[in-house]
Design a protein around this motif. Structure first.
Motif, short mmCIF file in Angstrom:
data_model
loop_
_atom_site.label_atom_id
_atom_site.label_comp_id
_atom_site.label_asym_id
_atom_site.label_seq_id
_atom_site.Cartn_x
_atom_site.Cartn_y
_atom_site.Cartn_z
N ALA A 164 -5.39 -0.19 5.02
CA ALA A 164 -4.22 -0.24 4.16
C ALA A 164 -4.56 0.36 2.80
O ALA A 164 -5.72 0.36 2.37
N LEU A 165 -3.54 0.87 2.14
CA LEU A 165 -3.72 1.37 0.78
C LEU A 165 -4.03 0.21 -0.15
O LEU A 165 -3.42 -0.86 -0.03
N THR A 166 -4.92 0.42 -1.08
CA THR A 166 -5.12 -0.58 -2.12
C THR A 166 -3.95 -0.45 -3.10
O THR A 166 -3.30 0.61 -3.17
N PRO A 167 -3.68 -1.49 -3.87
CA PRO A 167 -2.62 -1.37 -4.88
C PRO A 167 -2.89 -0.22 -5.86
O PRO A 167 -1.96 0.48 -6.27
N ASP A 168 -4.15 -0.02 -6.21
CA ASP A 168 -4.49 1.07 -7.13
C ASP A 168 -4.18 2.44 -6.54
O ASP A 168 -3.69 3.33 -7.23
N THR A 169 -4.46 2.61 -5.25
CA THR A 169 -4.17 3.89 -4.59
C THR A 169 -2.67 4.11 -4.48
O THR A 169 -2.18 5.22 -4.72
N ALA A 170 -1.92 3.07 -4.14
CA ALA A 170 -0.47 3.19 -4.06
C ALA A 170 0.11 3.56 -5.43
O ALA A 170 0.99 4.42 -5.53
N ILE A 218 -3.77 11.39 -3.62
CA ILE A 218 -4.62 10.34 -3.02
C ILE A 218 -5.32 10.82 -1.75
O ILE A 218 -5.98 10.02 -1.07
N ALA A 219 -5.18 12.09 -1.43
CA ALA A 219 -5.76 12.62 -0.18
C ALA A 219 -7.26 12.32 -0.08
O ALA A 219 -7.76 11.96 0.99
N ASP A 220 -7.97 12.43 -1.20
CA ASP A 220 -9.42 12.17 -1.17
C ASP A 220 -9.74 10.72 -0.81
O ASP A 220 -10.77 10.43 -0.22
N ALA A 221 -8.83 9.81 -1.11
CA ALA A 221 -9.07 8.39 -0.86
C ALA A 221 -8.70 7.98 0.57
O ALA A 221 -9.15 6.93 1.03
N ILE A 222 -7.86 8.77 1.25
CA ILE A 222 -7.40 8.36 2.58
C ILE A 222 -7.89 9.24 3.71
O ILE A 222 -7.74 8.89 4.87
N GLU A 223 -8.48 10.38 3.41
CA GLU A 223 -9.03 11.25 4.45
C GLU A 223 -10.48 10.86 4.67
O GLU A 223 -11.24 10.71 3.75
N PHE A 224 -10.85 10.71 5.92
CA PHE A 224 -12.24 10.34 6.23
C PHE A 224 -12.86 11.40 7.09
O PHE A 224 -12.34 11.87 8.01
N ARG A 250 -1.48 5.11 -7.85
CA ARG A 250 -1.89 6.47 -8.17
C ARG A 250 -0.96 7.50 -7.49
O ARG A 250 -0.59 8.50 -8.10
N ALA A 251 -0.57 7.24 -6.26
CA ALA A 251 0.36 8.13 -5.56
C ALA A 251 1.72 8.13 -6.27
O ALA A 251 2.32 9.20 -6.48
N ALA A 252 2.20 6.96 -6.63
CA ALA A 252 3.49 6.87 -7.31
C ALA A 252 3.45 7.59 -8.66
O ALA A 252 4.39 8.32 -9.00
#
Length: 167
Positions: free
Chosen positions: A32-38, A161-167, A40-42
Motif C-alpha cells: 500500500a502507499l504510505t501517507p507520505d507517498t500519497a 512517485i514512480a521511484d517509490a512504487i517501481e521495484f 507526494r503524488a497529490a
C-alpha cells in the motif's frame, strides 16, 4: 512401535510442506502507499496543474477506494472535491482510467448501466496507480478545463512517485 524407515521420510516432509502451504493460503499480503507517498503524488499533480494555470482538487485513494490524500487549490470550485474523489474511487474500483470508462459506458454500450452506480464518474482525470506488478490505488483530478488536462496532471502525480512504487 516401529520407527519410520528412510523411505517414509520424504513423504512426511511433503505432507508437512503441503500443510504449511495450505495455512498460508488463508491470508494474503498487499503493498500500500504510505501517507507520505500519497501526499507526494497529490502535491505533484496539484503543482503540474498550477503551472498550467489550472485551479484543481487532487484526491489519492488506496486500492479499496478509501481516501488517503486530498488537496484543493485556493480557487478550485467546491464541486471539485467530490468529483476528484469520485474519479479516484472509480479508477481504483474498476482498475482502469476514468477516460477509458467514459468510452466504454456510453449509451448503447454493454457497460452503460454502470453510469447509474453511486460515485461512478466516467470522465477523464482518474488514473490507476500501479507499479512493480501491484495496484496501489488511484489518483483523481478535477478542475482543469476538460478530462485530458485533468489526466495530464494526474500523470504528473504518478510520475512523481514512480521511484517509490517501481521495484
Amino acid at each position: 512401535m516401529k520407527r519410520p524407515t528412510m523411505r517414509c521420510l520424504p513423504l512426511l516432509m511433503l505432507a508437512a510442506s503441503l500443510q504449511a502451504n495450505a495455512q498460508q493460503d488463508g491470508t494474503f499480503t498487499i503493498k500500500a502507499l504510505t501517507p507520505d507517498t500519497a501526499l507526494r503524488a497529490a502535491q505533484a499533480a496539484l503543482d503540474s496543474c498550477r503551472k498550467a494555470g489550472y485551479q484543481v482538487t487532487v484526491a489519492v485513494v488506496d486500492r479499496a477506494g478509501l481516501l488517503q490524500a486530498l488537496l484543493r487549490d485556493r480557487f478550485a470550485g467546491a464541486h471539485t472535491i467530490e468529483v476528484a474523489t469520485n474519479k479516484a474511487w472509480t479508477a481504483a474500483s474498476f482498475r482502469t482510467s476514468t477516460a477509458a470508462l467514459g468510452e466504454e459506458t456510453q449509451p448503447g454500450k454493454p457497460m452503460s448501466g454502470l453510469r447509474t452506480l453511486p460515485r461512478f464518474l466516467a470522465a477523464g482525470g482518474g488514473l490507476v496507480i500501479e507499479g512493480g506488478g501491484n495496484t496501489y490505488g488511484a489518483i483523481g483530478v478535477s478542475g482543469a478545463p476538460g478530462g485530458e488536462a485533468d489526466d495530464g496532471c494526474a500523470k504528473a502525480g504518478i510520475k512523481a512517485i514512480a521511484d517509490a512504487i517501481e521495484f
